[in-house]
Design an enzyme around this catalytic site. Structure first.
Site, short mmCIF file in Angstrom:
data_model
loop_
_atom_site.label_atom_id
_atom_site.label_comp_id
_atom_site.label_asym_id
_atom_site.label_seq_id
_atom_site.Cartn_x
_atom_site.Cartn_y
_atom_site.Cartn_z
CD1 TRP A 203 -3.04 2.18 -5.41
CD2 TRP A 203 -4.07 0.20 -5.24
NE1 TRP A 203 -4.27 2.29 -6.03
CE2 TRP A 203 -4.92 1.09 -5.94
CE3 TRP A 203 -4.52 -1.10 -5.02
CZ2 TRP A 203 -6.18 0.72 -6.40
CZ3 TRP A 203 -5.77 -1.48 -5.48
CH2 TRP A 203 -6.59 -0.58 -6.16
CG ASP A 204 2.62 2.05 -0.86
OD1 ASP A 204 3.03 1.33 -1.79
OD2 ASP A 204 3.01 3.21 -0.69
CB VAL A 205 -2.46 -0.02 3.08
CG1 VAL A 205 -3.22 -0.85 4.11
CG2 VAL A 205 -2.01 1.31 3.68
#
Lengths: 406, 406
Positions: B162-164
């Site tokens: 999700w960060d990526v």
């Protein structure tokens, strides 16, 4: 949805996740995205999840707000029509996004011959042209062997994360290439290899350096965080929660909210670690968990929710898809991300728009995915200027098709 | 690295993965990305993986090609310097990327007061402002409960997907906002919530529709593909391989290459399914696997590699990080994605550039991450026009700092 990119036209030849996600992201920015498929649909047209009637929820999900054109791409005349649409004039047009092997006459050189400033974004599997998909790239990435118990059995991530990342690299690349064209007049071909996206990310996250410099790799740690404190715990009512302390503030909040501050603080001197550091909390993670686990096990999820509300503790419950969709208010039209949208042939359900809010570009209503071929006639008329009679002939000769009757 | 965006200047106030990845992606496109941290480093400065000497490979990985400025952000004068850098004139400047709570005087309104066409990209956890990180967002997503065995124990993905994804949404948003500004003169604030990125993706992939329309959810399937054929198999020498047949062509290739075509074809009539469809292969997956498993178990990985080479079979071996880094040629400078780069204080190892090749923007050498504060003086001089004496005074009064001696 917004209208920030409404002057762009992108023609998409695609299947599966990465390129369709990239195109849809552009469509949700207001770009005219024309997905051209073979008559009868591409290889992903019926992809799961599907409804009981066989309609693909996957198609509905990854093609929202696009226009759909169905042409006989197996025939030279059908490919000529596709090429004419892709290379039609207009300052924001002449952009192709694809993750399919180029059909004859639809490769970059052929498109550039028809429109000199063509931009083509092409996703391939491996850089050498060999096939790779999210599943094979993920297998090679190292992640499945440190996911789960780490007993040597690989555990695949269910989220197609490499496809997702690649789709969004493609949108970034598209805007960078279009920016360059608008300043210089020059188009270009942009190639992204799915495997390279994985390799880049393994490097960016430090795992290549870890092996090269340290001669070691991140071990499997179950659900524990690497290098800080975070673990999942069972609640009294059979749910599980993730509790994390990345920062000193979150660490102190956890002690304060649970009333376990003194017991937790005693771990530091006992193990000789500094619990105010991430590394210290990581080293002491089993000792920390041994204190937090019974506290969680003595409370229901609702009780934990109440204790942690406003406390500064970083935590969250695990929930399955049904709980997320049916009970998490973030996953409903209470969140402006969502709108109830009627998807023809499927039904009405909350569909997400762009997960970005632009203060200078108000959110527009989310639009559903097209039915296959829904915009064939409109695109042939608007983009190619064909008459109704000419379009009729294309239908009669099997070169173009509209949507199937519902 | 390329130079497509070399006329942009982006000022980053960030920590952890998403915003640093977004900024680094822009830096690898040639933008001047100035990461401003507190003196001594931000909360992620020592993040794992680290070297034995304590240098963060994570910092090295996610800050490549940026400039690093260290200022006393806890003091009004330090924040004034940061604001002056962020709002300095120039058509490609005036862009801030952050995932930290805004410091006093560094919120959008304050920056806009100093530079009217300011663009600010702000990542938050939940839309309501409450904290959320990849781990809590992932717990809520539904994915951990369908990853792995599906016995009710959640399995977290180790990749911070999700960060990526969010980092790459931010780069897309940045270019869309900058495009708007270059046409209208108007800046804006863009807000992305990490939780919304997860929610959007769950919807895009069809799982919200699945619950709403079908009243069911994708079950846990171990490493099996959902809705097609794909599974992992053990080899004779203790390795595992992922074998997939998404398309009829891949399905036929599998039968041909293994010599099992007839045995596999017999499954169709026996179970009454059409193996030329994805759904048919999914329904028959256990029967297919029962035939493929002993074939794999009778061969070493090298033998399987030999049989499948050039066969059209879609497959790949599972490998751990060490095997990927030490033995996969794609993860080496044989791949133009990588360059051997000397990271000060760490050592020399292959670092990835941008996983995108632009025909009109040749690949430039990958640049290492800066040491904390490495560019403090250069930025104060070049961007703010301060004299050496003025910069000296800022050091003397503790408002600015250069890199620590190595």
């Amino acid at each position: 949805m917004n209208e920030l990119l409404k002057d762009l036209r992108i023609v998409e030849f695609s299947a599966f996740v990465a390129a369709p996600l990239g195109g849809m992201t552009m469509a949700q920015f207001g770009a005219e995205v024309i997905r051209i498929d073979p008559i009868g649909g591409g290889i992903d047209h019926n992809r799961w999840p599907i409804t009981d009637a066989g309609a693909s929820l996957y198609w509905a999900g990854l093609n929202k707000a696009k226009r759909s054109v169905a042409l006989a791409l197996d025939k030279p005349e059908g490919r000529e029509l596709a090429k004419a649409i892709a290379t039609a004039p207009g300052p924001g047009a002449g952009i192709v996004l694809t993750n399919l092997p180029p059909l004859p006459g639809l490769d970059y050189a052929s498109l550039k011959a028809a429109r000199d400033d063509m931009i083509m974004l092409r996703l391939i599997g491996n850089r050498d042209g060999s096939a790779a998909v999210d599943y094979t790239v993920n297998a090679a990435s190292g992640f499945p062997l440190v996911t789960g118990p780490g007993d040597g059995t690989p555990v695949n991530n269910v989220l197609p994360a490499w496809d997702v990342a690649t789709g969004l690299y493609l949108t970034t690349a598209l805007l960078a290439a279009e920016r360059h064209r608008s300043r210089t007049g020059d188009g270009q071909e942009v190639v992204a290899a799915l495997a390279d996206v994985m390799l880049a990310m393994v490097g960016h996250l430090g795992y290549i350096g870890d092996v090269h410099i340290n001669g070691r790799s991140r071990p499997a740690l179950g659900n524990d965080l690497y290098g800080s404190f975070g673990r999942d715990f069972a609640t009294r009512d059979g749910r599980r929660v993730m509790i994390i302390a990345l920062t000193p503030r979150q660490w102190r909040a956890l002690g304060r909210a649970t009333g376990l501050a003194d017991t937790l603080a005693a771990i530091g001197p006992r193990l000789g670690v500094d619990l105010d550091t991430e590394a210290g909390r990581f080293d002491a993670r089993d000792a920390i968990a041994a204190i937090v686990a019974p506290w969680c096990a003595s409370k229901t999820l609702a009780e934990i929710e109440q204790v942690f509300a406003g406390s500064g503790v970083l935590w969250g419950p695990f929930q399955d898809f049904a709980t997320l969709v049916n009970h998490d208010p973030r996953c409903s039209t209470a969140n402006p991300l969502f709108a109830e949208v009627e998807q023809p042939g499927v039904g009405c359900y909350p569909m997400p728009g762009l997960p970005l809010d632009f203060s200078a570009a108000p959110r527009q209503p989310t639009r559903p995915a097209p039915r296959l071929g829904e915009h064939t006639d409109a695109v042939l008329s608007e983009v190619l200027g064909l008459s109704a009679a000419e379009i009729g002939r294309l239908h009669d000769t099997g070169l173009a098709a509209g949507p199937a009757p519902m």
